[in-house]
Design an enzyme around this catalytic site. Sequence first.
Site, short mmCIF file in Angstrom:
data_model
loop_
_atom_site.label_atom_id
_atom_site.label_comp_id
_atom_site.label_asym_id
_atom_site.label_seq_id
_atom_site.Cartn_x
_atom_site.Cartn_y
_atom_site.Cartn_z
CG ASP A 12 -1.73 -1.26 1.34
OD1 ASP A 12 -2.16 -1.77 0.30
OD2 ASP A 12 -1.89 -1.77 2.46
CE LYS A 15 3.27 -2.48 -4.43
NZ LYS A 15 2.84 -2.19 -3.06
N GLY A 39 -3.85 -4.60 -4.48
CA GLY A 39 -4.88 -3.61 -4.83
C GLY A 39 -4.17 -2.33 -5.23
CG HIS A 40 -1.14 -2.37 -7.50
ND1 HIS A 40 -0.31 -3.16 -8.26
CD2 HIS A 40 -0.82 -2.65 -6.21
CE1 HIS A 40 0.47 -3.87 -7.46
NE2 HIS A 40 0.18 -3.58 -6.22
CD GLN A 221 1.01 -8.98 -2.34
OE1 GLN A 221 1.81 -9.60 -3.00
NE2 GLN A 221 -0.24 -8.81 -2.76
P1 IMP Z 1 -2.38 -12.83 1.91
O1 IMP Z 1 -1.38 -12.28 0.96
O2 IMP Z 1 -3.80 -12.59 1.49
O3 IMP Z 1 -2.09 -14.27 2.27
O4 IMP Z 1 -2.24 -12.02 3.29
C1 IMP Z 1 -1.05 -12.12 4.11
C2 IMP Z 1 -0.74 -10.77 4.74
O5 IMP Z 1 -0.33 -9.86 3.71
C3 IMP Z 1 -1.92 -10.09 5.44
O6 IMP Z 1 -1.45 -9.36 6.54
C4 IMP Z 1 -2.46 -9.15 4.39
O7 IMP Z 1 -3.17 -8.08 4.94
C5 IMP Z 1 -1.16 -8.71 3.73
N1 IMP Z 1 -1.34 -8.28 2.34
C6 IMP Z 1 -1.54 -9.06 1.26
N2 IMP Z 1 -1.62 -8.32 0.14
C7 IMP Z 1 -1.46 -7.04 0.51
C8 IMP Z 1 -1.41 -5.80 -0.20
O8 IMP Z 1 -1.50 -5.74 -1.43
N3 IMP Z 1 -1.24 -4.68 0.56
C9 IMP Z 1 -1.08 -4.73 1.92
N4 IMP Z 1 -1.09 -5.86 2.60
C10 IMP Z 1 -1.28 -7.01 1.93
#
Ligand code: IMP
Length: 421
Positions: A12, A15, A39-40, A221
């Site tokens: 977040d 990017k 989520g971009h 991420q």
């Molecule tokens: P997962 O990727 O859905 O397995 O989530 C694992 C961890 O990564 C959790 O704490 C999510 O909130 C975090 N996470 C996954 N994708 C994002 C992202 O795009 N932005 C921020 N946090 C993320």
Amino acid sequence: MITVVIGLQWGDEGKGKIIDHLSNQYDIVVRFQGGANAGHTVYYKDQTLIFHLLPTGIQHENIMGVIGPGVALDPEQLLHEIKQTEEFSGSVRERILIDPRCPVVLPVHKAIDGWEEELKGGIGTTKRGIGPAYRDHYARIGIRVGDTLDPDQLKKRLKLTLEFNNQILGARYGKPPFLFDKLYTELLEWGKTITPLVRDTHTYLLEQLKNRKYILFEGAQGTLLDIVFGTYPFVTSSHTLSSGALVGLGLPPQSINQIIGVTKAYTTRVGKGPFPTEIHDNTAQRIREQGNEYGATTGRPRRCGWLDLILLKYAVSLNGVTSIALTKVDVLSGFQSVKVATEYKLNSKSIKYPPAYTSHLEHVKPVYKEFTGWSEISNPDSLNDLPRELIQFIRFIENYTETKVGYISYGIKSEEILKVG
Ligand code: IMP
């Protein structure tokens, strides 16, 4: 010419905005890891667009979007996102390539992701099935995109995957199984729909490099969510570092020319896990409201805190960042003072490097340097048009990380960004 854009924090960082800004200089944008957990957000024709799976920039008709082998691909989400993007941008299908090696995220993975939260101690996953899909991939019982184009192969693979996952669902959570026939038919149908988009993206990218195309690798991420170097177990299931692009696309290290690392002027995190500079008073709420810090994928309020230079320097070194993009400096406009963490105290010892054990990071106490806050930022043409206090803040970050700040984003609109240095 290849540029990698990666997040230096817990995701977040903005990017999407940086990639969108750069996309007019590039021919191809490539996703290399993660999946629809990303989520971009970009602003396009006065609308907000959020890309979860499609490469950012695909809304521009000169851009090719590539989904490389390292991406966990959710068929339903892909079709939904293509449809949504086409409402704004006309047909995009002929500009998207999907690698046949991508692991497929199945509905059963999403179900298990939700049920497993408790087992994993409440990591706070996005419930997009990413962890369970990668697990099957690494256990070699998963389905890849290419399998959906071959009915016999799909039959074999789906039986294997479903047998394993249905057992988890039934035995552990007492849930009914996902039925083979329905899923098989749906996946075959999906395979037919996407056949024209499927292509070996590795050879495609090698060809495009030879043709001297400009290629942007879009990280999802952030560094601190990396499966190995992040705050394990509160991480995602993929390699989020710049080197993850090489793993996820099969390209050699020397093919990368520039690495842009994106960080906010403060820090946010969604989900659980250590966060040394988290703010627990009203200031956090002020940052959250001013910065609209709510998850782009899940809508969850993000935890907010000050910029952590110990973690930032760690992230810069892990990624080999050549230039920092500093975002959301406008969110801190009007603050009387702004802090950054410059070292930690751990058991009264001073450290300037994050401990490799995540549990130790829970116990560090940040030591802060305080800056005078800055006023509103209005249409700067160069660095010198920024408030003096902000310039001091930027210089301090550069000195600390030994890396130049190359971009400063100061608002949500695509033009509200300054290229410096
Ligand atoms: P997962 O990727 O859905 O397995 O989530 C694992 C961890 O990564 C959790 O704490 C999510 O909130 C975090 N996470 C996954 N994708 C994002 C992202 O795009 N932005 C921020 N946090 C993320």
